[in-house]
Design an enzyme around this catalytic site. Structure first.
Site, mmCIF file in Angstrom:
data_model
loop_
_atom_site.group_PDB
_atom_site.id
_atom_site.type_symbol
_atom_site.label_atom_id
_atom_site.label_comp_id
_atom_site.label_asym_id
_atom_site.label_seq_id
_atom_site.Cartn_x
_atom_site.Cartn_y
_atom_site.Cartn_z
ATOM 1 N N ARG A 97 -3.336 -5.592 -3.770
ATOM 2 C CA ARG A 97 -2.171 -4.783 -4.146
ATOM 3 C C ARG A 97 -2.168 -4.494 -5.644
ATOM 4 N NH1 ARG A 97 4.372 -5.921 -3.270
ATOM 5 N NH2 ARG A 97 5.021 -4.340 -4.773
ATOM 6 N N ASN A 151 2.903 -2.367 5.833
ATOM 7 C CA ASN A 151 2.881 -1.109 5.089
ATOM 8 C C ASN A 151 1.467 -0.584 4.901
ATOM 9 O OD1 ASN A 151 5.581 -0.375 4.486
ATOM 10 N ND2 ASN A 151 5.724 -2.066 3.025
ATOM 11 N N CYS A 172 10.906 -0.463 9.304
ATOM 12 C CA CYS A 172 11.115 -0.577 7.862
ATOM 13 C C CYS A 172 12.539 -1.063 7.637
ATOM 14 C CB CYS A 172 10.893 0.791 7.199
ATOM 15 S SG CYS A 172 11.089 0.785 5.395
ATOM 16 N N HIS A 202 9.343 5.952 4.195
ATOM 17 C CA HIS A 202 9.423 6.014 2.734
ATOM 18 C C HIS A 202 9.491 7.450 2.214
ATOM 19 C CE1 HIS A 202 7.900 1.622 1.981
ATOM 20 N NE2 HIS A 202 8.983 1.711 2.727
ATOM 21 N N TYR A 255 12.484 5.754 -2.368
ATOM 22 C CA TYR A 255 11.108 6.124 -2.709
ATOM 23 C C TYR A 255 10.970 7.574 -3.160
ATOM 24 C CZ TYR A 255 9.522 1.647 -0.930
ATOM 25 O OH TYR A 255 9.313 0.305 -0.762
#
Length: 443
Positions: A97, A151, A172, A202, A255
């Site tokens: 990440r 995700n 989500c 998102h 987002y």
């Protein structure tokens, strides 16, 4: 589905989120009677699985609920004859990440875990593993529902829809969080709030908001423009301009700031990178603290510090969805499912995030009340096209699809930039991308 005797497999059982999920199973045991709960992880996650598993066992014993807890590294054992399989994994762990966030920033592009080039990199690593899990489910638990929280949830859900026979629903926590924020703004109970959400994971817009049957969307847009705190933990709290919200005619999700406030968000990320590193590195520190807490043999409940990790209401969303399927409730929840003509400007076989009726046969999208205006439709179609190309790239190791995916993404902006990002992403994720082995030999 066996009444009174449920088997649930949690893929990524060693996650720091697991205690929240355990809390959800305990609180809702009366409506979701789990008899066997399998927490499964890979060899690299064995230590965390044992720590989390020990805490989960203490939580179950303290609550005095008859859930048999199993810890295993054998995924097939966990999946066999399961009623539900939940996925909450991170291929490459937090180090991957951190790379996802740093590589785009190297080129003055937004670096984020699920959105833009960072989300693209995560999808390339994740989709092949998810599809491999789906093969096990098809063989060992063909009637199971896969509840995917991994995700980028929408892209992962679409990959399963297009490349497997598994019954999947993407999940989500953002929709349930939005509903709770609306209740707070209107100083009312969340049960009195009804919302219509339209879009993809998102990248969804709240197009209708009702309190006690009264349309309060305009009032909410006014309040949101005057209020801080209408965001999630991992996204800076930059406020919305009222003229912008009014012209949009809907409430954008947190987002959307990466799209509508791109320059401001990039500036914040670059400053944060210099001062304290990426969000992944901050989360890594939180996780270290959490796992220290989890090892305390006196701890038998989810610690409050878990809220710093993000993912609020995860167990609420996940366990509520499973309970609604198990009990054939026919209630409405916002989840990720196959489009099948619900959003008419998108292909039928893509994943969308909309209100659905949940019953024993899964999730069924509700007809959309609000026709999508061009200011919503335009961005939605572009980002969905990016997602379609990303699924193709990840599932088939298709370099050209990958290049086009990044080239059209609004947070990348050019074919030249896309090529640089793609080659760096492939090179720095080499060990997790066997589908690109032929291409990697040339880079």
């Amino acid at each position: 589905m066996r009444k009174g005797s449920l088997k649930i497999a949690v893929i990524g059982g060693g996650s720091s989120y697991t205690p929240e999920l355990i809390e959800g199973f305990i609180k809702r045991f009366h409506e979701l009677p789990v008899s066997d709960l399998y927490l499964v992880d890979i060899e690299a996650g064995k230590q965390k699985l044992e720590i989390v598993g020990a805490l989960a066992k203490r939580m179950i014993e303290k609550a005095n609920v008859p859930i048999n807890l199993h810890l295993t590294l054998n995924r097939r054992e966990a999946i066999e004859n399961a009623d539900f399989v939940t996925t909450q994994m991170r291929v490459g762990l937090l180090d991957a990440r951190a790379r996802d966030e740093r590589i785009p920033l190297r080129y003055q592009c937004i670096g984020q875990e699920t959105t833009g080039a960072g989300g693209f990199a995560k999808a390339l690593r994740t989709i092949p593993v998810i599809l491999d899990i789906c093969k096990d489910i098809e063989e060992l638990a063909p009637n199971a529902y896969m509840i995917n929280f991994t995700n980028p949830a929408g892209i992962v859900t679409e990959a399963v829809i297009k490349h497997s026979q598994v019954k999947t629903i993407g999940l989500c926590n953002l929709p349930i969080g939005t509903k709770m924020q609306m209740a707070s703004l209107m100083d009312t109970e969340v049960s009195k709030v009804e919302i219509e959400m339209v879009g993809i994971n998102h990248l969804n817009w709240t197009t209708q908001i009702y309190v006690d049957g009264k349309n309060v969307k305009d009032e909410i847009l006014q309040k949101v423009s005057e209020t801080k705190g209408i965001t999630v933990k991992n996204i800076p709290d930059f406020g919305w301009n009222l003229d912008f919200l009014t012209s949009l005619g809907a409430l954008p999700c947190s987002y959307h700031r990466y799209y509508y406030m791109k320059e401001k968000m990039l500036e914040e990320q670059l400053e944060s990178l210099k001062a304290k590193g990426t969000r992944a590195e901050a989360v890594k520190k939180v996780e270290e603290e959490l796992f220290e807490l989890y090892q305390n043999e006196q701890l038998a409940e989810k610690p409050a510090q878990l809220e710093k990790r993000g993912g609020a209401y995860y167990s609420e969303a996940a366990v509520n969805l499973m309970a609604s399927i198990y009990n054939d409730r026919k209630d409405i929840q916002t989840v990720n499912v196959k489009n099948n003509g619900v959003i008419t400007c998108l292909p039928d076989d893509v994943s969308i995030e909309v209100n659905c009726i949940i019953d024993s046969n899964g999730a069924h999208p509700v007809a959309i009340q609000t026709p999508l205006p061009p200011q919503i439709r335009g961005l939605l179609q572009v980002v969905k096209a990016y997602e379609e190309l990303t699924v193709t790239a990840a599932a088939k190791g298709d370099y050209h699809a990958a290049l086009q995916a990044l080239s059209i993404h609004p947070l990348v902006g050019s074919a030249n930039m896309a090529k640089k990002l793609l080659d760096d992403i492939l090179e720095e994720n080499r060990e997790y991308l066997p589908q690109f082995s032929a291409v990697l030999g040339e880079i």
